[in-house]
Scaffold this motif. Structure first.
Motif, short mmCIF file in Angstrom:
data_model
loop_
_atom_site.label_atom_id
_atom_site.label_comp_id
_atom_site.label_asym_id
_atom_site.label_seq_id
_atom_site.Cartn_x
_atom_site.Cartn_y
_atom_site.Cartn_z
N SER A 16 0.96 -1.01 -0.17
CA SER A 16 0.07 -0.01 0.05
C SER A 16 0.83 1.21 -0.10
O SER A 16 0.31 2.35 -0.23
CB SER A 16 -0.80 0.05 1.28
OG SER A 16 -0.27 0.22 2.44
N ASN B 172 -4.03 3.11 1.18
CA ASN B 172 -4.25 2.16 0.13
C ASN B 172 -3.58 2.80 -1.40
O ASN B 172 -3.96 3.78 -1.55
CB ASN B 172 -5.84 1.91 -0.27
CG ASN B 172 -5.91 0.71 -1.11
OD1 ASN B 172 -5.17 -0.35 -1.07
ND2 ASN B 172 -6.94 0.84 -2.07
N ARG C 13 -2.03 6.39 -1.07
CA ARG C 13 -2.84 7.33 -0.84
C ARG C 13 -3.56 7.01 0.60
O ARG C 13 -3.70 6.00 0.87
CB ARG C 13 -4.09 7.40 -1.69
CG ARG C 13 -3.59 8.00 -2.83
CD ARG C 13 -4.86 8.39 -3.98
NE ARG C 13 -5.41 6.95 -4.66
CZ ARG C 13 -6.69 6.60 -3.99
NH1 ARG C 13 -7.42 7.59 -3.48
NH2 ARG C 13 -7.17 5.57 -4.37
N VAL D 162 -6.77 7.03 2.55
CA VAL D 162 -8.17 6.75 2.28
C VAL D 162 -9.15 6.89 3.30
O VAL D 162 -10.24 6.77 3.28
CB VAL D 162 -8.53 5.39 1.59
CG1 VAL D 162 -7.71 5.30 0.19
CG2 VAL D 162 -8.26 4.14 2.35
N GLY D 163 -8.37 7.09 4.44
CA GLY D 163 -9.37 7.54 5.66
C GLY D 163 -8.49 7.90 6.80
O GLY D 163 -7.37 7.48 6.85
N LEU E 4 -12.67 0.82 4.67
CA LEU E 4 -12.08 1.86 4.01
C LEU E 4 -11.20 1.25 2.79
O LEU E 4 -11.31 1.98 1.58
CB LEU E 4 -11.23 2.77 4.84
CG LEU E 4 -12.12 3.74 5.89
CD1 LEU E 4 -11.12 3.93 7.10
CD2 LEU E 4 -12.84 4.52 5.34
N ILE E 5 -10.49 0.46 3.05
CA ILE E 5 -9.64 -0.17 1.89
C ILE E 5 -10.35 -0.76 0.78
O ILE E 5 -10.36 -0.53 -0.39
CB ILE E 5 -8.72 -1.23 2.34
CG1 ILE E 5 -7.65 -0.70 3.42
CG2 ILE E 5 -7.97 -2.03 1.11
CD1 ILE E 5 -6.94 -1.57 4.02
N ASP F 66 -12.27 1.85 -1.29
CA ASP F 66 -11.46 2.77 -2.12
C ASP F 66 -11.14 1.87 -3.42
O ASP F 66 -11.13 2.57 -4.34
CB ASP F 66 -10.09 3.07 -1.41
CG ASP F 66 -9.16 3.65 -2.37
OD1 ASP F 66 -9.54 4.95 -2.86
OD2 ASP F 66 -8.06 3.17 -2.76
N LYS F 67 -11.06 0.40 -3.18
CA LYS F 67 -10.73 -0.35 -4.48
C LYS F 67 -11.92 -0.40 -5.31
O LYS F 67 -11.88 -0.23 -6.55
CB LYS F 67 -10.44 -1.78 -3.93
CG LYS F 67 -8.78 -1.70 -3.56
CD LYS F 67 -8.63 -3.11 -2.85
CE LYS F 67 -7.48 -3.57 -2.42
NZ LYS F 67 -6.41 -3.60 -3.65
N GLU G 76 -14.06 2.30 -5.83
CA GLU G 76 -14.05 3.43 -6.71
C GLU G 76 -12.84 3.53 -7.57
O GLU G 76 -13.25 4.04 -8.40
CB GLU G 76 -13.79 4.59 -5.53
CG GLU G 76 -15.01 4.72 -4.45
CD GLU G 76 -14.51 5.69 -3.45
OE1 GLU G 76 -13.48 6.13 -3.72
OE2 GLU G 76 -15.30 5.86 -2.34
#
Length: 509
Positions: A300, A481, A484, A486-487, A502-503, A506-507, A509
């Motif tokens: 990550s 992730n 970046r 992501v939270g 959260l991970i 993000d994936k 998106e």
């Protein structure tokens, strides 16, 4: 299920030290048997007795293997009986191919001439068994650690392994590689291969082990059977450390003060692939007395972020701003990062954190030689005083600061790394996998040191692949992730589920 192996009343003594004291274990045929214990408990010594590294006559006691008394005079004797040991430090030759490594010392040859066709053909079959798709001619140095571990197992299978011994097999592996290796052990169990696994990762032990023997201070404490419901982490921990550890993490009172460290719009590109951005627009803050975690899956970008901040030790075209106490600071080199008040405890203490062949004294002062020198001349008396101070403060178990670091347990080596950076008097301490490869008792001591540092007003960033560790130690957690953030989660709202959510989100998106 009958016993394939019995080690009865094994006692092994080195000059001045009794490493094993009347140790007995019994391993059933076709099972996975785990051996647990703190660093220095005697686990590896016991396996060296079994494999013939310590030959018959150098220890007291008896080994019964497959119904017969075994008297191994060397590794070749134990391998001839199908006992194969894979050490934590892998024994592969990097510049040789997979096939050459598998059959090194056990070549497919006729009249002194290697039959390469047979070698490659048999290698293909072995690689298929362990789930590797690489070609037999692939050089080992092009493989990751997880795949190298599989090559070692393929090598064991080439020797008709019956009892496979693995010493900390997942210590250096990612979570996915660890799961793949454990799945393979279960497959081999189905094929009749008996395994002994030495591991500190109790969740992995509980997943695959049929029984567990716990060793403490060179003596057998207990043997726990999964079938009897005895195999709980709390029971294993209690037997390992000799006390209940209902609270796996020491209590601490969060007292966050002023913002010490600020990172803004931090970016970095891969050092070899110029078009690949590794860190993207990362911003964060850490306050005095605060422990801030960085969670994320392997790959990550957590370590890359830490190294790029610390003197731009990783990456190219690194940009962004670092502020200490609200003022911009220069962290463009390691020296400048140290002068700015930063310290970085690497995840790879043996390669990047320590000079193993040197003493505790020398390692302790390495990052701040100015602190033990006058007019460019080292003051050896001052070196010793500094090393002694940190030995006592961090409770490093050693008879002397003149001891070579390579002779220390993993937990004590980590304390030496911490000593080295604490001597630079940092305001921000970045800890990258601070408890990797150390036992549960030593972990507690490292956690206590972290709490002492935060209580003294230090700012701490903690990177860990073990989510329970982050949840147990951190006041806030940034989730990372693909380079970046992501939270960000406060301790009260953080859980393994919320971090993974959260991970995954993000994936998606």
């Amino acid at each position: 299920m009958t016993a394939l192996l019995e080690m009865r009343n094994i006692t092994k003594t080195f000059p001045g030290v009794k490493a094993l004291d009347d140790v007995s274990i019994s391993v059933r045929e076709g099972e996975i048997h785990a051996i647990c214990g703190e660093n220095g408990a005697g686990k590896s010594t016991l396996m060296k007795v079994l494999s013939g590294v310590y030959p018959i006559g150098s220890y007291e006691g008896e080994i019964v293997y497959d119904g017969d008394t075994a008297e191994f005079r060397g590794i070749r004797d134990s391998e001839d009986r199908g006992i194969i040991i894979i050490h934590q430090e892998l024994a592969l030759v990097p510049l040789l191919s997979i096939a050459e490594n598998i059959y090194l010392g056990n070549e497919r040859a006729s009249s002194g001439v290697i039959d390469w066709h047979e070698t490659f053909q048999q290698t293909e079959g072995l690689l298929a068994k362990v789930g590797l798709r690489e070609a037999p001619g692939t050089k080992v140095d092009s493989l990751g650690v997880g795949k190298q571990q599989l090559v070692e197992i393929a090598k064991a299978l080439s020797k008709n392994v019956r009892l496979l011994i693995l010493d900390e097999p997942t210590a250096a592996l990612s979570e996915s590689d660890s799961q793949a290796l454990l799945d393979l052990l279960l497959e081999l169990k189905g094929q009749g291969v008996t395994s002994i696994i030495i591991s500190h990762k109790l969740n992995e032990v509980r997943r695959v082990a049929d029984s567990v023997t716990v060793i403490r201070d060179g003596a057998t404490i207990s043997t726990l059977d999964a079938r009897g419901g005895e195999l709980t982490e709390d029971r294993i921990v209690r037997d390992m450390v000799g006390r209940d550890m209902a609270h796996r993490y020491p209590e601490r009172e969060a007292r966050a003060g002023e913002v010490i460290f600020e990172l803004s719009d931090w970016n970095a590109w891969h050092p070899e692939h110029a078009d690949r951005q590794v860190i993207e627009d990362v911003s964060m803050t850490v306050r005095a007395g605060e422990v801030v975690g960085i969670a994320g899956l392997m790959g990550s970008g957590r370590t890359e972020l830490a190294m790029s901040i610390f003197g731009k030790s990783y990456g190219r075209n690194v940009s962004g701003e670092v502020r200490m106490h609200g003022k911009p600071v220069d962290v463009s080199t390691v020296d400048r990062a140290i002068n700015a008040g930063l310290a970085y405890v690497t995840e790879d203490r043996k390669t990047l954190g320590l000079i193993l062949e040197d003493t505790i004294r020398r390692n302790t002062v390495l990052a701040n030689l100015d602190g033990v020198s006058a007019r460019g001349v080292l003051d050896e008396k001052r070196e010793t005083e500094v090393a002694e101070t940190y030995r006592k403060a961090l409770r490093i178990r050693t008879p002397s600061v003149f001891q070579k670091v390579m002779n220390l347990s993993g937990g004590n080596q980590q304390k030496v790394v911490l000593s080295k950076w604490l001597f630079t008097e940092p305001e921000l301490l970045i800890l990258d996998e601070p408890t990797r490869g150390i036992d549960v008792g030593a972990k507690y001591e490292i956690y206590s040191i972290i709490n002492e540092l935060s209580a003294a007003g230090k700012a701490v960033i903690m990177i860990s692949s073990e989510m329970p560790e982050l949840l147990g130690m951190c006041d806030r957690i940034y989730v990372m992730n693909e380079g970046r953030f992501v939270g960000e989660l406060a301790a009260a709202e953080a859980s393994q589920e919320s971090i993974m959510s959260l991970i995954v989100r993000d994936k998606g998106e």
